[in-house]
Motif scaffolding. Structure first.
Motif, short mmCIF file in Angstrom:
data_model
loop_
_atom_site.label_atom_id
_atom_site.label_comp_id
_atom_site.label_asym_id
_atom_site.label_seq_id
_atom_site.Cartn_x
_atom_site.Cartn_y
_atom_site.Cartn_z
N ASP A 107 0.83 -1.21 0.00
CA ASP A 107 0.00 0.00 0.00
C ASP A 107 0.86 1.26 0.00
O ASP A 107 0.44 2.29 -0.51
N SER A 108 2.05 1.17 0.59
CA SER A 108 3.01 2.27 0.50
C SER A 108 4.42 1.71 0.59
O SER A 108 4.63 0.59 1.07
N PHE A 109 5.38 2.50 0.12
CA PHE A 109 6.77 2.04 -0.03
C PHE A 109 7.67 3.24 0.17
O PHE A 109 7.35 4.34 -0.27
N GLY A 110 8.78 3.04 0.86
CA GLY A 110 9.73 4.13 1.03
C GLY A 110 11.08 3.64 1.51
O GLY A 110 11.28 2.45 1.77
N VAL A 111 12.01 4.58 1.61
CA VAL A 111 13.36 4.30 2.06
C VAL A 111 13.74 5.37 3.06
O VAL A 111 13.57 6.56 2.79
N ASP A 112 14.23 4.95 4.22
CA ASP A 112 14.76 5.88 5.23
C ASP A 112 16.27 5.72 5.26
O ASP A 112 16.77 4.60 5.44
N ASP A 113 16.98 6.81 5.07
CA ASP A 113 18.44 6.79 5.14
C ASP A 113 18.89 6.94 6.59
O ASP A 113 18.26 7.64 7.38
N HIS A 114 20.00 6.29 6.93
CA HIS A 114 20.60 6.38 8.26
C HIS A 114 22.05 6.82 8.09
O HIS A 114 22.59 6.80 6.98
N VAL A 115 22.68 7.16 9.19
CA VAL A 115 24.10 7.53 9.12
C VAL A 115 24.88 6.38 8.47
O VAL A 115 25.73 6.60 7.63
N VAL A 116 24.55 5.17 8.86
CA VAL A 116 25.12 3.98 8.23
C VAL A 116 23.95 3.15 7.71
O VAL A 116 23.12 2.69 8.48
N GLY A 117 23.86 3.02 6.41
CA GLY A 117 22.85 2.15 5.81
C GLY A 117 21.51 2.81 5.59
O GLY A 117 21.38 4.04 5.58
N LYS A 118 20.49 1.95 5.42
CA LYS A 118 19.14 2.43 5.12
C LYS A 118 18.13 1.37 5.52
O LYS A 118 18.47 0.21 5.74
N THR A 119 16.88 1.80 5.60
CA THR A 119 15.75 0.91 5.83
C THR A 119 14.78 1.06 4.67
O THR A 119 14.34 2.16 4.37
N VAL A 120 14.49 -0.06 4.02
CA VAL A 120 13.45 -0.07 2.99
C VAL A 120 12.20 -0.59 3.69
O VAL A 120 12.23 -1.63 4.35
N TRP A 121 11.10 0.15 3.57
CA TRP A 121 9.88 -0.22 4.28
C TRP A 121 8.67 -0.26 3.34
O TRP A 121 8.64 0.42 2.32
N LEU A 122 7.73 -1.09 3.74
CA LEU A 122 6.48 -1.26 3.01
C LEU A 122 5.36 -1.32 4.04
O LEU A 122 5.56 -1.81 5.15
N THR A 123 4.18 -0.84 3.67
CA THR A 123 3.02 -1.03 4.53
C THR A 123 1.94 -1.78 3.75
O THR A 123 1.84 -1.66 2.52
N PHE A 124 1.16 -2.54 4.49
CA PHE A 124 0.07 -3.35 3.94
C PHE A 124 -1.14 -3.19 4.83
O PHE A 124 -1.01 -3.15 6.06
N GLU A 125 -2.29 -3.14 4.23
CA GLU A 125 -3.56 -3.09 4.97
C GLU A 125 -4.29 -4.40 4.78
O GLU A 125 -4.59 -4.79 3.65
N ALA A 126 -4.57 -5.07 5.89
CA ALA A 126 -5.36 -6.30 5.83
C ALA A 126 -6.83 -5.92 5.75
O ALA A 126 -7.25 -4.90 6.29
N PRO A 127 -7.61 -6.74 5.05
CA PRO A 127 -9.04 -6.44 5.04
C PRO A 127 -9.60 -6.58 6.46
O PRO A 127 -9.09 -7.38 7.24
N PRO A 128 -10.60 -5.77 6.80
CA PRO A 128 -11.15 -5.88 8.14
C PRO A 128 -11.80 -7.25 8.36
O PRO A 128 -12.26 -7.88 7.40
N PRO A 129 -11.82 -7.71 9.61
CA PRO A 129 -12.45 -9.01 9.86
C PRO A 129 -13.95 -8.93 9.55
O PRO A 129 -14.55 -7.87 9.66
N PRO A 130 -14.52 -10.05 9.14
CA PRO A 130 -15.95 -10.04 8.83
C PRO A 130 -16.77 -9.71 10.08
O PRO A 130 -16.39 -10.09 11.19
N ARG A 131 -17.84 -9.02 9.87
CA ARG A 131 -18.74 -8.67 10.98
C ARG A 131 -19.54 -9.90 11.39
O ARG A 131 -19.99 -10.66 10.55
N THR A 132 -19.70 -10.05 12.67
CA THR A 132 -20.55 -11.13 13.17
C THR A 132 -21.95 -10.56 13.40
O THR A 132 -22.09 -9.41 13.80
N GLN A 133 -22.93 -11.37 13.14
CA GLN A 133 -24.30 -10.87 13.26
C GLN A 133 -24.97 -11.32 14.51
O GLN A 133 -24.75 -12.21 15.13
#
Length: 133
Positions: A107-133
């Motif tokens: 759902d989203s993607f980015g890169v965070d730089d650090h003094v040494v190295g980097k972090t590549v990150w991704l986010t995901f959204e799970a579908p909401p759980p089904p409603r119980t009746q």
């Protein structure tokens, strides 16, 4: 309540499969089965990139999963130089499509730089759980 699990992996081919197993185990534990295949594929791509381009010999990389409600953030951190970028591979090229695939699945993607190295990150959204009746 936010949840987080992190694991370090050595620089080696077996670490790609091990990171995939780590992700599958954590997401199963968190009962987020609908995200397992996409996040497992993405961690394979990101850890392969880290091994090929970001982890200096003798170093490790880190995979971190964070959950907040139905949102999951995957991070792969390495200590190498450089910044990954999505590129468009030639049709007959054997590589160069990984970040494009990752960008399409997440759902989203980015890169965070650090003094040494980097972090590549991704986010995901799970579908909401089904409603119980």
């Amino acid at each position: 309540m936010p949840l987080s699990q992190r694991q370090r992996f050595p620089r080696g081919r077996a670490s790609v499969g091990a990171s995939r197993d780590f992700v599958r185990d954590v997401l199963s534990e968190w009962d987020l089965h609908s995200l397992i295949d996409d996040i497992a594929l993405c961690v394979s791509e990101l850890t392969t990139n880290a091994l090929l381009h970001g982890v200096p010999p003798g170093r490790e990389f880190c995979v971190d999963l964070q959950r907040n409600g139905n949102s999951v953030r995957l991070e792969v951190r390495d200590s190498g130089p450089g910044r990954p970028a999505i590129r468009h591979a030639d049709p007959d090229a054997c590589s160069g499509r990984g970040l494009h695939i990752v960008n399409e699945l997440a759902d989203s993607f980015g890169v965070d730089d650090h003094v040494v190295g980097k972090t590549v990150w991704l986010t995901f959204e799970a579908p909401p759980p089904p409603r119980t009746q």
